[in-house]
Enzyme design. Sequence first.
Site, mmCIF file in Angstrom:
data_model
loop_
_atom_site.group_PDB
_atom_site.id
_atom_site.type_symbol
_atom_site.label_atom_id
_atom_site.label_comp_id
_atom_site.label_asym_id
_atom_site.label_seq_id
_atom_site.Cartn_x
_atom_site.Cartn_y
_atom_site.Cartn_z
ATOM 1 N N TYR A 50 0.829 -1.212 0.000
ATOM 2 C CA TYR A 50 0.000 0.000 0.000
ATOM 3 C C TYR A 50 0.867 1.267 0.000
ATOM 4 O O TYR A 50 0.600 2.212 -0.757
ATOM 5 C CB TYR A 50 -0.905 -0.040 1.229
ATOM 6 C CG TYR A 50 -1.979 1.016 1.292
ATOM 7 C CD1 TYR A 50 -3.133 0.914 0.532
ATOM 8 C CD2 TYR A 50 -1.857 2.111 2.158
ATOM 9 C CE1 TYR A 50 -4.142 1.868 0.613
ATOM 10 C CE2 TYR A 50 -2.855 3.061 2.247
ATOM 11 C CZ TYR A 50 -3.992 2.937 1.474
ATOM 12 O OH TYR A 50 -4.981 3.886 1.562
ATOM 13 N N LYS A 83 0.880 4.050 -2.983
ATOM 14 C CA LYS A 83 0.491 5.437 -2.720
ATOM 15 C C LYS A 83 1.634 6.411 -3.014
ATOM 16 O O LYS A 83 1.394 7.544 -3.474
ATOM 17 C CB LYS A 83 0.013 5.585 -1.280
ATOM 18 C CG LYS A 83 -1.313 4.886 -0.996
ATOM 19 C CD LYS A 83 -2.435 5.361 -1.922
ATOM 20 C CE LYS A 83 -3.807 4.934 -1.438
ATOM 21 N NZ LYS A 83 -4.890 5.388 -2.341
#
Length: 253
Positions: free
Chosen positions: A154, A158
């Site tokens: 993640y 991002k």
Amino acid sequence: MKRFDGKVAVVTGGSRGIGFAITEALLDEGAHVAILDINEESLNQADDFLKENGFSVSTYTADVSSSEEVDETVKAIIEKQGKIDILVNNAGVTRDNLLFKMTDSDWDMVMDVHLKGSFNMSRAVQSVMVENKYGRIINISSTSALGNRGQANYSTAKAGLQGFTKTLAIELGKFGITANSIAPGFIETDMTKATAERLGVPFEEYKEELIKEIPVQKSGKPADIANAVLFFADEKSSFISGQVIYAAGGPTI
């Protein structure tokens, strides 16, 4: 007159959480919103709720990680609405785990939805935006882009979105298109509730511990991120591009 009257917006993952708050905020300001989501049941629930409250939206079941589904859906939106002015790349998933426990599918799923999905959507809409010499692309990143335990996938996705945003700003600026990113901190959503559950901590307890580290001493709400989207989407924000706003209740490292 509302500031997005006559504008057509597309919000991926727009049927729940932050995405739904963004959808509502754009509708409140006069935009027509097309919601993309892989969850048909959630789409239908959002559509019903919005119609009951006097709003008309277009809904499309699509997997943003599939370039074929994205291209078909964007084509359908343009055929129906004539244009796309605003794109909010919000669709996301989590597959949290420590690095030594993280599987190939954990990694691939998060990369495909966040990064490949944003690439697919941006590539699909840029042609009509270039033709119209106008566009706003807004990518939802996260403070996890700075690194977060148990989120190698993640965090990487991002952080990648922020580099993607800056590159879009460089390439598309001469066509009247801006690209910006919002990196939320702790926001009360089903996703953060799932994180608390995964950790085996009651959500209220989990929230209170995190609030202690937030300078404004409160948690964020989906509407906080929606307000930032409205700022970037505004025609008056045309000189702001390639930027990342950390909406986290205080400064970040």
